[in-house]
Design an enzyme around this catalytic site. Structure first.
Site, PDB file in Angstrom:
ATOM      1  N   ARG A 279       0.839  -1.215   0.000  1.00 32.72           N
ATOM      2  CA  ARG A 279       0.000   0.000   0.000  1.00 32.72           C
ATOM      3  C   ARG A 279       0.869   1.258   0.000  1.00 32.72           C
ATOM      4  NH1 ARG A 279      -2.847  -3.322   3.068  1.00 32.72           N
ATOM      5  NH2 ARG A 279      -2.290  -2.478   5.102  1.00 32.72           N
TER       6      ARG A 279
ATOM      7  N   TYR B 200      -0.186   4.224  -2.399  1.00 30.23           N
ATOM      8  CA  TYR B 200      -0.411   5.617  -1.976  1.00 30.23           C
ATOM      9  C   TYR B 200       0.482   6.573  -2.770  1.00 30.23           C
ATOM     10  CZ  TYR B 200      -2.744   3.375   2.004  1.00 30.23           C
ATOM     11  OH  TYR B 200      -3.571   2.596   2.785  1.00 30.23           O
TER      12      TYR B 200
ATOM     13  N   TYR C 243     -14.363   9.291   0.089  1.00 29.35           N
ATOM     14  CA  TYR C 243     -15.519   8.994   0.949  1.00 29.35           C
ATOM     15  C   TYR C 243     -15.197   9.429   2.382  1.00 29.35           C
ATOM     16  CZ  TYR C 243     -13.576   4.787   3.212  1.00 29.35           C
ATOM     17  OH  TYR C 243     -12.819   3.929   3.968  1.00 29.35           O
TER      18      TYR C 243
HETATM   19  C1  SAM Z   1      -8.695   4.259   5.385  1.00 31.91           C
HETATM   20  S1  SAM Z   1      -9.896   4.537   6.623  1.00 31.91           S
HETATM   21  C2  SAM Z   1     -10.856   5.789   5.863  1.00 31.91           C
HETATM   22  C3  SAM Z   1     -11.791   6.521   6.798  1.00 31.91           C
HETATM   23  C4  SAM Z   1     -12.554   7.648   6.112  1.00 31.91           C
HETATM   24  N1  SAM Z   1     -11.637   8.646   5.608  1.00 31.91           N
HETATM   25  C5  SAM Z   1     -13.572   8.327   7.013  1.00 31.91           C
HETATM   26  O1  SAM Z   1     -13.617   9.550   7.027  1.00 31.91           O
HETATM   27  O2  SAM Z   1     -14.325   7.626   7.698  1.00 31.91           O
HETATM   28  C6  SAM Z   1     -10.813   3.064   6.462  1.00 31.91           C
HETATM   29  C7  SAM Z   1     -11.447   2.653   7.768  1.00 31.91           C
HETATM   30  O3  SAM Z   1     -12.547   3.514   8.038  1.00 31.91           O
HETATM   31  C8  SAM Z   1     -13.555   2.807   8.699  1.00 31.91           C
HETATM   32  N2  SAM Z   1     -14.738   2.736   7.821  1.00 31.91           N
HETATM   33  C9  SAM Z   1     -14.781   2.879   6.490  1.00 31.91           C
HETATM   34  N3  SAM Z   1     -16.043   2.705   6.043  1.00 31.91           N
HETATM   35  C10 SAM Z   1     -16.796   2.454   7.132  1.00 31.91           C
HETATM   36  C11 SAM Z   1     -18.171   2.194   7.344  1.00 31.91           C
HETATM   37  N4  SAM Z   1     -19.034   2.136   6.338  1.00 31.91           N
HETATM   38  N5  SAM Z   1     -18.587   1.985   8.608  1.00 31.91           N
HETATM   39  C12 SAM Z   1     -17.728   2.035   9.654  1.00 31.91           C
HETATM   40  N6  SAM Z   1     -16.438   2.277   9.514  1.00 31.91           N
HETATM   41  C13 SAM Z   1     -15.969   2.484   8.275  1.00 31.91           C
HETATM   42  C14 SAM Z   1     -13.031   1.382   8.929  1.00 31.91           C
HETATM   43  O4  SAM Z   1     -12.388   1.341  10.202  1.00 31.91           O
HETATM   44  C15 SAM Z   1     -12.054   1.262   7.801  1.00 31.91           C
HETATM   45  O5  SAM Z   1     -11.093   0.265   8.029  1.00 31.91           O
END
Ligand code: SAM
Length: 268
Positions: free
Chosen positions: A65, A69, A91
């Site tokens: 990764r 990135y 997102y």
């Molecule tokens: C790389 S981070 C990105 C987070 C994103 N930027 C945000 O603002 O929530 C990815 C992590 O966000 C969390 N995440 C992403 N989608 C989610 C969802 N639908 N529900 C709960 N947690 C979520 C999980 O912990 C996942 O492993």
């Protein structure tokens, strides 16, 4: 410098969370890079702009990764350097547990381009609403799960603990899309140094499509290894202990208050 960059958050739930400002940046961009993993969300982005380029193409199982990135940042910066008005639409919130938006903005600014971040509704924001948690009630700490495992973090069991990317728990290789039961078992052992094994934890998944059901599965810490966990799952650990009063500071405060009181009564 003609080029510019805006990394905007489009929120978690399709169509429901995007701010007017984020939408306006997207609509006025020359190129939109999409940092969303859901195909339907990406189709919705394409309705807002006719040149949407997915950043997902840089991911592949077995590829670090770190490289992914770097490639994402390079793709974004290449267009900025060519004088384009570039938007990275990510997102959630583009600045929350997300490397590429921060790095792209940092580099663009260092090269003299205008670069901004527009916040979005993150998974944490949804979690607060869906689980009815106020981070101010007992305090709240959050970590990326693997970092939490690799380093000796000091955390407080009298506040909420939120672990992000639990699906990648303990991944040292940076090349996998998920780890499994054995890795999570090591996380359980680490957490069991602080929490009882029967402590209730919550697996949380926010709704991405308006028809999605929010996941708020309560289970015992010991059951975590066998639980179904995805890339988009977040682990929430409620406090297991009561907050302990800081007697020393309370005594100092009492002395301070007594001094003030005395000074006020002398003046009066
Ligand atoms: C790389 S981070 C990105 C987070 C994103 N930027 C945000 O603002 O929530 C990815 C992590 O966000 C969390 N995440 C992403 N989608 C989610 C969802 N639908 N529900 C709960 N947690 C979520 C999980 O912990 C996942 O492993």
């Amino acid at each position: 410098m003609a080029g510019s960059l805006a990394c905007v958050g489009i929120g978690m739930t399709l169509g429901a969370h995007i701010s007017p400002l984020a939408r306006s940046y997207i609509e006025q961009a020359d190129i939109v890079f999409s940092g969303v993993s859901n195909g339907i969300v990406e189709l919705w982005l394409r309705e807002m702009h006719n040149d949407v380029r997915s950043l997902q193409i840089y991911y592949s199982e077995g590829k670090s990764r770190h490289i992914t990135y770097r490639e994402m940042v390079e793709a974004i910066l290449t267009e900025v350097r060519q004088g384009k008005k570039v938007v990275g639409a990510f997102y959630g919130h583009p600045g929350v547990f997300a490397h590429a938006p921060h790095k792209s903005i940092e580099l663009a600014q260092a090269e003299g381009f205008e670069a901004v971040m527009v916040p979005g509704i993150s998974a944490e924001d949804c979690l607060i609403a869906d689980l009815g948690i106020d981070p101010g009630q007992f305090g709240c700490q959050q970590f990326e799960t693997s970092q939490f495992m690799f380093y000796q973090r000091r955390f407080d069991p009298s506040c909420y603990l939120i672990l992000w990317q639990i699906g990648l728990a303990g991944d040292k290789t940076m090349t996998r899309f998920s780890t499994g039961k054995a890795h999570r078992q090591l996380l359980i052992e680490l957490l069991a140094e602080t929490y009882p094994l029967n402590h209730q934890v919550i697996l949380y998944e926010a709704a991405v499509l308006p028809i999605d059901k929010v996941r708020k599965q309560k289970l015992k810490l010991s059951e975590l290894a066998d639980a179904e966990i995805f890339m988009h799952t977040t682990l929430v650990i409620p406090p297991s202990e009561k907050m302990q009063p800081n007697q020393l500071l309370l005594e100092k405060l009492a002395k301070l208050e007594a001094k003030h009181h005395l000074a006020e009564s002398v003046i009066a």
